[in-house]
Motif scaffolding. Structure first.
Motif, mmCIF file in Angstrom:
data_model
loop_
_atom_site.group_PDB
_atom_site.id
_atom_site.type_symbol
_atom_site.label_atom_id
_atom_site.label_comp_id
_atom_site.label_asym_id
_atom_site.label_seq_id
_atom_site.Cartn_x
_atom_site.Cartn_y
_atom_site.Cartn_z
ATOM 1 N N ALA A 66 0.834 -1.202 0.000
ATOM 2 C CA ALA A 66 0.000 0.000 0.000
ATOM 3 C C ALA A 66 0.870 1.254 0.000
ATOM 4 C CB ALA A 66 -0.927 -0.011 1.215
ATOM 5 N N LYS A 67 1.921 1.243 0.828
ATOM 6 C CA LYS A 67 2.828 2.397 0.877
ATOM 7 C C LYS A 67 3.542 2.571 -0.460
ATOM 8 C CE LYS A 67 6.599 4.487 3.528
ATOM 9 N NZ LYS A 67 7.330 4.914 2.328
ATOM 10 N N ALA A 68 3.981 1.456 -1.052
ATOM 11 C CA ALA A 68 4.677 1.543 -2.338
ATOM 12 C C ALA A 68 3.754 2.096 -3.422
ATOM 13 C CB ALA A 68 5.195 0.163 -2.731
ATOM 14 N N ASP A 72 3.440 5.833 -2.952
ATOM 15 C CA ASP A 72 4.672 6.511 -3.342
ATOM 16 C C ASP A 72 4.818 6.532 -4.864
ATOM 17 O OD1 ASP A 72 5.313 6.926 -0.699
ATOM 18 O OD2 ASP A 72 6.668 5.202 -0.554
ATOM 19 N N ASP A 73 4.440 5.419 -5.512
ATOM 20 C CA ASP A 73 4.638 5.288 -6.955
ATOM 21 C C ASP A 73 3.657 6.136 -7.755
ATOM 22 O OD1 ASP A 73 5.923 3.592 -9.232
ATOM 23 O OD2 ASP A 73 3.760 3.440 -9.581
ATOM 24 N N ALA A 74 2.432 6.321 -7.225
ATOM 25 C CA ALA A 74 1.391 7.031 -7.976
ATOM 26 C C ALA A 74 1.827 8.432 -8.374
ATOM 27 C CB ALA A 74 0.101 7.093 -7.156
ATOM 28 N N GLY A 75 2.622 9.066 -7.546
ATOM 29 C CA GLY A 75 3.020 10.444 -7.820
ATOM 30 C C GLY A 75 4.117 10.595 -8.839
ATOM 31 N N THR A 76 4.728 9.480 -9.274
ATOM 32 C CA THR A 76 5.877 9.572 -10.182
ATOM 33 C C THR A 76 5.602 9.006 -11.561
ATOM 34 O OG1 THR A 76 6.723 7.408 -9.465
ATOM 35 C CG2 THR A 76 7.410 9.325 -8.184
ATOM 36 N N GLY A 93 2.760 -4.067 -12.650
ATOM 37 C CA GLY A 93 3.971 -4.412 -13.379
ATOM 38 C C GLY A 93 5.190 -3.715 -12.822
ATOM 39 N N ALA A 94 5.037 -2.433 -12.497
ATOM 40 C CA ALA A 94 6.182 -1.649 -12.027
ATOM 41 C C ALA A 94 6.679 -2.103 -10.655
ATOM 42 C CB ALA A 94 5.804 -0.165 -11.981
ATOM 43 N N LEU A 95 5.757 -2.524 -9.792
ATOM 44 C CA LEU A 95 6.121 -2.867 -8.414
ATOM 45 C C LEU A 95 6.135 -4.373 -8.152
ATOM 46 C CD1 LEU A 95 3.965 -0.145 -6.575
ATOM 47 C CD2 LEU A 95 6.402 -0.044 -7.147
ATOM 48 N N GLY A 96 5.802 -5.152 -9.192
ATOM 49 C CA GLY A 96 5.790 -6.595 -9.009
ATOM 50 C C GLY A 96 4.675 -7.078 -8.104
ATOM 51 N N LEU A 97 3.510 -6.431 -8.187
ATOM 52 C CA LEU A 97 2.382 -6.798 -7.334
ATOM 53 C C LEU A 97 1.528 -7.861 -8.016
ATOM 54 C CD1 LEU A 97 1.281 -3.214 -6.179
ATOM 55 C CD2 LEU A 97 2.716 -4.860 -4.937
ATOM 56 N N PRO A 98 0.794 -8.654 -7.250
ATOM 57 C CA PRO A 98 -0.050 -9.696 -7.843
ATOM 58 C C PRO A 98 -1.272 -9.102 -8.532
ATOM 59 C CG PRO A 98 -0.413 -9.595 -5.487
ATOM 60 C CD PRO A 98 0.742 -8.683 -5.769
ATOM 61 N N SER A 99 -1.978 -9.937 -9.304
ATOM 62 C CA SER A 99 -3.170 -9.483 -10.024
ATOM 63 C C SER A 99 -4.291 -9.088 -9.077
ATOM 64 C CB SER A 99 -3.664 -10.583 -10.972
ATOM 65 O OG SER A 99 -4.012 -11.747 -10.241
#
Length: 311
Positions: free
Chosen positions: A127-129, A132-136, A240-246
């Protein structure tokens, strides 16, 4: 009973009622429209002619079983059948009250049981990742600030995507608690954490479009209302960017809100109120998620469990 009212007109009146009077979401109204349309199409084929309001009152148990069997042959599973039957029951409640049309056999129709499916929240780290990623992810800084703010509302306040996107300029600046109207027209108060307010403030500061009281708070690229599909695409890219599951979806952030509150000692009744669930049984499923997580941790870390797994 209303004489001569075509079932299609009755369905149209029902859909208008739940959309305008009951304030159901557009997604829910569309699902009801699809289910009721399929039901009427089956009845037309089943009877070999256009059905009438009188037919709606006279459907037998055999007719109802034939409809469910037809849906099963089309590949509908238990959850789909439950939803379709719920739509039909809601429709009959409407026409019973408005037009005196009822069907005694419907009360005896049992919905098929569906296996209980546990919510699949993202982890605290994920959730934190995501936040953090959404803004970039965007070349336009305000797009990133907007996506961060929306996801912060899902995870930090437990809102549904539709609820976050229904906020308007009238709701800004966010108060310590938001009054949210959710499913079934139920209204609840949702506390807003300071980091969530700050994320929304940061978005409003850089948004290039004016903020009007009667306009959506979250804007699309051209200044119109941001839609749910854009939020879904944002999270799909993150997978894809963070390697999260479907299973990492926007709604998984709402699941994470509830699961992490419970893991931190939150009370189920309080979490029920925060999520806007009509029944405590709906909220209790998060207790099962937490139990499953604890058992998994135990199996992976307890010395005897590791020894048994290694032979």
């Amino acid at each position: 009973m209303t004489q001569g009212a075509a079932p299609t007109a009755l369905v149209a009146g029902f859909l208008a009622h739940i959309e305008g009077g009951r304030r159901y979401s557009a997604h829910t109204v569309k699902a009801y429209e699809r289910d009721l349309g399929q039901w009427l199409a089956f009845l037309t084929a089943h009877k070999g002619r256009a059905v009438t309001s009188k037919d709606l009152s006279e459907l037998s148990g055999t007719d109802w079983r034939a409809w469910l069997a037809d849906r099963r042959r089309e590949g509908a599973g238990p959850r789909t059948l439950q939803r379709a039957l719920s739509a039909v029951r809601s429709f009959y409640a409407f026409v019973r009250a408005r037009h005196g049309i009822d069907n005694a056999a419907l009360a005896l129709v049992e919905a098929p049981r569906a296996p209980r499916r546990l919510p699949r929240p993202v982890s605290e780290a994920a959730a934190k990742a995501m936040l953090d990623d959404a803004g970039t992810a965007h070349s336009e800084a305000w797009h990133g600030a907007r996506d961060t703010a929306v996801l912060a509302l899902l995870y930090g306040a437990g809102l549904r995507v539709s609820e976050a996107l229904s906020l308007t300029g009238r709701d800004y600046p966010l108060a310590d608690a938001l009054r949210i109207t959710g499913k079934g027209g139920r209204t609840r108060l949702v506390p807003v954490l300071q980091p969530v307010r700050e994320a929304v403030d940061a978005y409003v500061t850089v948004c290039p479009f004016p903020l009007a009281a009667d306009q959506p708070l979250f804007k699309g690229a051209r200044g119109g209302a941001l839609n749910a599909r854009a939020v879904q695409r944002c999270v799909e890219r993150m997978r894809g960017a963070l390697g999260l599951p479907s299973t990492a979806t926007p709604h998984a952030l709402r699941h994470a809100f509830a699961t992490h509150l419970l893991a931190g000692g939150g009370d189920l009744r309080a979490i029920q109120e925060l999520l806007g669930h009509a029944s405590l049984s709906t909220t209790q499923i998060y207790a099962e998620v937490d139990t499953a997580r604890l058992l998994s941790v135990h199996a992976a870390t307890h010395p005897r469990a590791r020894r048994a797994a290694g032979g």
